[in-house]
Scaffold this active site. Structure first.
Site, PDB file in Angstrom:
ATOM      1  N   SER A  23      41.943  41.559  32.322  1.00 28.59           N
ATOM      2  CA  SER A  23      42.082  41.315  33.761  1.00 28.59           C
ATOM      3  C   SER A  23      41.221  42.325  34.509  1.00 28.59           C
ATOM      4  O   SER A  23      40.005  42.300  34.390  1.00 28.59           O
ATOM      5  CB  SER A  23      43.559  41.387  34.167  1.00 28.59           C
ATOM      6  OG  SER A  23      43.722  41.087  35.530  1.00 28.59           O
ATOM      7  N   THR A  24      41.836  43.251  35.240  1.00 26.58           N
ATOM      8  CA  THR A  24      41.086  44.228  36.016  1.00 26.58           C
ATOM      9  C   THR A  24      40.125  45.017  35.117  1.00 26.58           C
ATOM     10  O   THR A  24      40.543  45.592  34.126  1.00 26.58           O
ATOM     11  CB  THR A  24      42.046  45.212  36.708  1.00 26.58           C
ATOM     12  OG1 THR A  24      43.049  44.478  37.385  1.00 26.58           O
ATOM     13  CG2 THR A  24      41.308  46.114  37.672  1.00 26.58           C
ATOM     14  N   HIS A  52      41.713  36.927  33.828  1.00 23.48           N
ATOM     15  CA  HIS A  52      42.263  36.570  35.133  1.00 23.48           C
ATOM     16  C   HIS A  52      41.149  36.528  36.170  1.00 23.48           C
ATOM     17  O   HIS A  52      40.532  37.551  36.459  1.00 23.48           O
ATOM     18  CB  HIS A  52      43.319  37.594  35.568  1.00 23.48           C
ATOM     19  CG  HIS A  52      44.450  37.733  34.609  1.00 23.48           C
ATOM     20  ND1 HIS A  52      45.280  38.834  34.589  1.00 23.48           N
ATOM     21  CD2 HIS A  52      44.916  36.905  33.624  1.00 23.48           C
ATOM     22  CE1 HIS A  52      46.200  38.688  33.658  1.00 23.48           C
ATOM     23  NE2 HIS A  52      45.992  37.532  33.051  1.00 23.48           N
ATOM     24  N   MET A  65      45.599  44.979  34.800  1.00 24.96           N
ATOM     25  CA  MET A  65      46.831  45.332  35.485  1.00 24.96           C
ATOM     26  C   MET A  65      47.947  44.394  35.022  1.00 24.96           C
ATOM     27  O   MET A  65      47.724  43.209  34.807  1.00 24.96           O
ATOM     28  CB  MET A  65      46.601  45.202  37.001  1.00 24.96           C
ATOM     29  CG  MET A  65      47.757  45.594  37.874  1.00 24.96           C
ATOM     30  SD  MET A  65      47.253  45.647  39.630  1.00 24.96           S
ATOM     31  CE  MET A  65      46.747  43.944  39.903  1.00 24.96           C
ATOM     32  N   ASP A  88      50.503  40.853  31.047  1.00 29.73           N
ATOM     33  CA  ASP A  88      50.208  39.554  30.456  1.00 29.73           C
ATOM     34  C   ASP A  88      49.618  39.725  29.062  1.00 29.73           C
ATOM     35  O   ASP A  88      48.710  40.529  28.846  1.00 29.73           O
ATOM     36  CB  ASP A  88      49.226  38.799  31.359  1.00 29.73           C
ATOM     37  CG  ASP A  88      49.000  37.371  30.911  1.00 29.73           C
ATOM     38  OD1 ASP A  88      49.884  36.810  30.240  1.00 29.73           O
ATOM     39  OD2 ASP A  88      47.942  36.805  31.248  1.00 29.73           O
TER      40      ASP A  88
END
Length: 364
Positions: free
Chosen positions: A183-184, A210, A304, A307
């Site tokens: 993600s991030t 994401h 972050m 998940d």
């Protein structure tokens, strides 16, 4: 209090963003009207984190970001348009060192700003704690400090993977899959992972990153240009092949299925049972229904939240292997940290060691 510098040429956007972070209660906010003004405030205000618009007069966001990362590296969240051009520019910003991005509302900003306010505050809070590597663009920073040329140099050719000592491993065999979640900070991490794997890598690689839908296609095309692997976005039912990496389409989920015994990846409407999309947990859960766990390798990288931690823990519990990115290299150690804290990581590796580890596992 977290010192936040908001950089935007729109007076309306500066006011709206200032109000959002004032209501959050834990930010000290300063604003700048363009990139040149932002650079002046790097020393006088010393921000902990910056939100940075891309399109501005005098000095645009990419040029400003380039200088920030050379002169005073600081976590930066880009404010981007949901367009093909905006996606390409945002991915370039991530390559230059931005931690994350937020997409601008599509309609009238003053009416639609509430749709992104909660996500924006979360992203900026996470970014303020992000790890900015001391090695990031170190050679350029040294030259800048010495008064050398600040222009962004051409990217050097990739180095071949060199053998290194790894723990004793039993090479996996059979037709399996590598499942990747991030993600991030994910786009540069995917570059570092996929860019070091050979074009004949023996297993397909399926990625849940994401991102909004307008960004995952440009991300896949960018990675395809930079990697020996063939990289593509999964925007329809797609057979999985060795030597290929598959990026889940944003704003949807990515699941696996079988069509006439062939393994395929396909987009699916985002599940309300999962908070992040494309969901890493849902991808891994679909794989576990089709493939023996000992033919799965899960890789959970920077991001972050948590998940992927639950489903990848199942891979390990049921006889498969999992790799968590080490805290020392993760921009945000939320997702891989959650896997480690659950006891679900078979191995914990710095990002630059993960390609070697995968290749050793597969007898490369």
């Amino acid at each position: 209090m977290t010192r936040l510098l908001i950089v935007d040429d729109s007076a309306l956007m500066r006011r709206l963003l200032t109000e959002i972070f004032a209501l959050a209660g834990d930010f000290e906010v300063e604003v700048a009207r363009n990139g040149a003004e932002a650079l002046e405030k790097l020393s006088s205000f010393a921000p902990d984190v910056i939100t940075l618009d891309i399109h501005m007069p005098q000095m645009d966001g990419l040029a400003c970001l380039d200088r920030i990362m050379l002169v005073r590296p600081c976590p930066v969240v880009m404010v981007s348009a949901l367009t093909a051009e905006g996606a390409e520019e945002t991915l370039e910003a991530m390559a230059l060192g931005a931690v994350d991005f937020i997409a601008k509302p599509k309609g009238a900003v003053s009416l639609e700003i509430d749709t992104i306010s909660a996500a924006l505050v979360d992203k900026v809070r996470a970014a303020s704690k992000a790890r900015i590597s001391r090695a990031t663009r170190l050679r350029e920073r040294v030259r800048a400090a010495a008064g050398g040329e600040l222009a962004n140099p051409a990217r050097p050719p990739r180095k071949a993977i060199s053998p290194r000592a790894l723990p004793p491993l039993t090479a996996l065999s059979g037709d399996g899959l590598v499942l990747v979640g991030c993600s991030t900070g994910g786009p540069p991490a995917l570059d570092a992972l996929l860019g070091e794997l050979p074009g004949d890598f023996p297993w397909p690689i399926v990625v849940a990153q994401h991102m909004p839908a307008s960004f995952t296609g440009p991300l896949a095309r960018r990675l395809d240009r930079m990697c020996a692997l063939t990289v593509q976005e999964v925007d329809r039912t797609t057979p999985l092949l060795p030597g290929h990496a598959y990026i889940g389409k944003g704003d949807a989920d990515l699941i696996l299925s079988r069509r006439q015994s062939a393994l395929v990846a396909m987009p699916a409407p985002s599940s309300p049972d999962h908070f992040w999309h494309p969901s890493v947990d849902r991808l891994v859960e679909s794989a576990l229904r089709l493939i023996a766990p000992n033919l799965l390798v899960g890789v959970l990288m920077t991001g972050m939240g948590h998940d992927g931690a639950a489903a990848m823990s199942r891979i390990k519990q049921e006889g498969g292997l999992t790799i968590a990115e080490a805290e020392s290299t993760a921009v945000v150690w939320g997702m891989p940290g959650a896997l480690v804290n659950r006891g679900g990581a078979t191995s914990v590796c710095p990002l630059d060691e993960i390609p070697n580890h995968l290749m050793a596992l597969l007898g490369q």
